[in-house]
Design an enzyme around this catalytic site. Structure first.
Site, PDB file in Angstrom:
ATOM      1  CB  THR A  48      -8.639 -40.415  24.990  1.00 45.65           C
ATOM      2  OG1 THR A  48      -7.303 -39.911  25.098  1.00 45.65           O
ATOM      3  CG2 THR A  48      -9.164 -40.788  26.358  1.00 45.65           C
ATOM      4  CG  ASP A  49      -4.158 -40.517  21.577  1.00 43.52           C
ATOM      5  OD1 ASP A  49      -4.598 -39.577  22.275  1.00 43.52           O
ATOM      6  OD2 ASP A  49      -2.970 -40.892  21.608  1.00 43.52           O
ATOM      7  CB  THR A  65      -4.166 -42.447  29.241  1.00 42.97           C
ATOM      8  OG1 THR A  65      -3.363 -42.018  28.140  1.00 42.97           O
ATOM      9  CG2 THR A  65      -3.813 -41.634  30.461  1.00 42.97           C
TER      10      THR A  65
END
Ligand code: ASP
Length: 333
Positions: A90-91, A14
């Site tokens: 970030t996942d 992101t």
């Protein structure tokens, strides 16, 4: 005095995403250099070098991608970098951080960061996170702490950090341990002295596969047998509470372990498995007797990575058991 050199690699996520007409959503677009260019005065913190290694959404990062990051980061340190920063989605950030930490032998910090809001969002958090990550990487107080995650002005140890919120800007926490430090007026403040770290030999075979199966109500345990049949070389069970599974799963574990490595971690998100509290069928005492290995403080995802790394180094069951006994306890604080 010359500023410390910090090398920054981008993997996607992101933090580098911008609107995309074809997909109707945001997609990875910005390079590492573009991410750095968006931060005013960063050149006053460190001498920077940027490299775009991948532009991927982090759910599709692979072990090979991360081993390439490791080689790149090793090279940067060999060429004199005071610290290294990696930006990614970030996942899977907590998993990348833990995997890299298992292999990072250098005193120089390797710092991971990302963003919860895309690059063009109002109040995008990426630039502040990246600025803080570069500052942490350049700071002498960050040395010998292994891999760190910097998000939302908070510094986390790879050992403990988890993404515990799907959307919030403060999505990252370190349940059970608390953060390693915090940014104050643009300077890292650490709450504890660096702890002891152990690192592993780099993998001989990155093609290992370790299954992660979650215990749930009415679990018949069949997925474990299917994982074995499908060729997974080991399995981690995200078990109930302090390390419990159903009667049916306990029986299946008993027929497979210890010849086939089965690691039991807690699915709760915080706290440790126990070793000698409950005695029922499927309890931690029963599972230990059946040959399963308890993950201690390591959550299921990190236990899977440790098992992967141990299998990839060619470790036998007894070595795996010993490694979990030491990594699963309170090491690396
Ligand atoms: N939502 C994710 C992120 O925060 C997407 C990814 O992990 O790549 O970056």
């Amino acid at each position: 005095m010359a500023l410390p050199r910090v090398a920054v690699a981008a993997l996607g996520g992101t933090i580098c995403m911008a609107p995309d007409v074809q997909s109707d959503g945001v997609m990875p677009k910005l390079s590492a250099q573009q991410l750095l260019d968006a931060i005013p005065n960063l050149g006053a913190v460190a001498q920077l070098e940027a490299q775009t290694l991948r532009q991927l959404p982090s759910p599709s990062l692979s072990f090979d991608d991360l081993l390439e990051v490791l080689r790149w980061a090793d090279e940067q340190v060999a060429q004199g970098a005071a610290g290294v920063v990696v930006t990614q989605g970030t996942d899977t950030l907590e998993e990348s951080a833990f995997l890299l930490d298992l292999y990072w032998p250098h005193p120089q910090p390797l710092v991971l960061t990302g963003a919860m809001r895309a690059a063009e969002a109002v109040s995008a958090d990426g630039p502040a996170n990246l600025r803080a990550a570069v500052t942490v990487a350049a700071d002498a107080g960050s040395r010998t702490r292994g891999v760190l995650v910097v998000m939302n002005d908070t510094i986390h140890a790879a050992r403990w950090v988890q993404k515990t919120h799907a959307l919030a800007v403060d999505a990252f926490t370190s349940p059970g341990a608390g953060p390693a430090g915090a940014m104050v007026e643009g300077t890292p403040h650490y709450f504890h002295a660096p702890g002891q770290r152990t690192t592993l030999a780099q993998p001989r075979d990155a093609g290992m596969r370790v299954a992660l199966l979650e215990s749930c109500l009415g679990d018949d345990g069949e997925l474990l047998d299917l994982a074995v049949k499908a060729g997974y070389q080991g399995s981690v069970i995200a078990a109930f509470g302090v390390g419990h599974v159903s009667f049916a799963m306990a029986k299946r574990i008993g027929t497979l372990a210890p010849a086939y490595p089965v690691v039991i971690a807690s699915r709760t998100g915080a706290g440790s498995t126990t070793e000698r509290t409950y005695g029922f069928e499927g309890s931690e005492i029963d599972l230990r007797r059946r040959g399963a290995i308890l993950a201690g403080w390591l959550g299921p995802r990190k236990a899977r990575l440790l098992l992967w790394a141990l299998l990839a180094a060619g470790s036998a069951t007894e070595e795996i058991r010993k490694a979990f006994a030491s990594f699963g306890r309170m090491r690396n604080l």
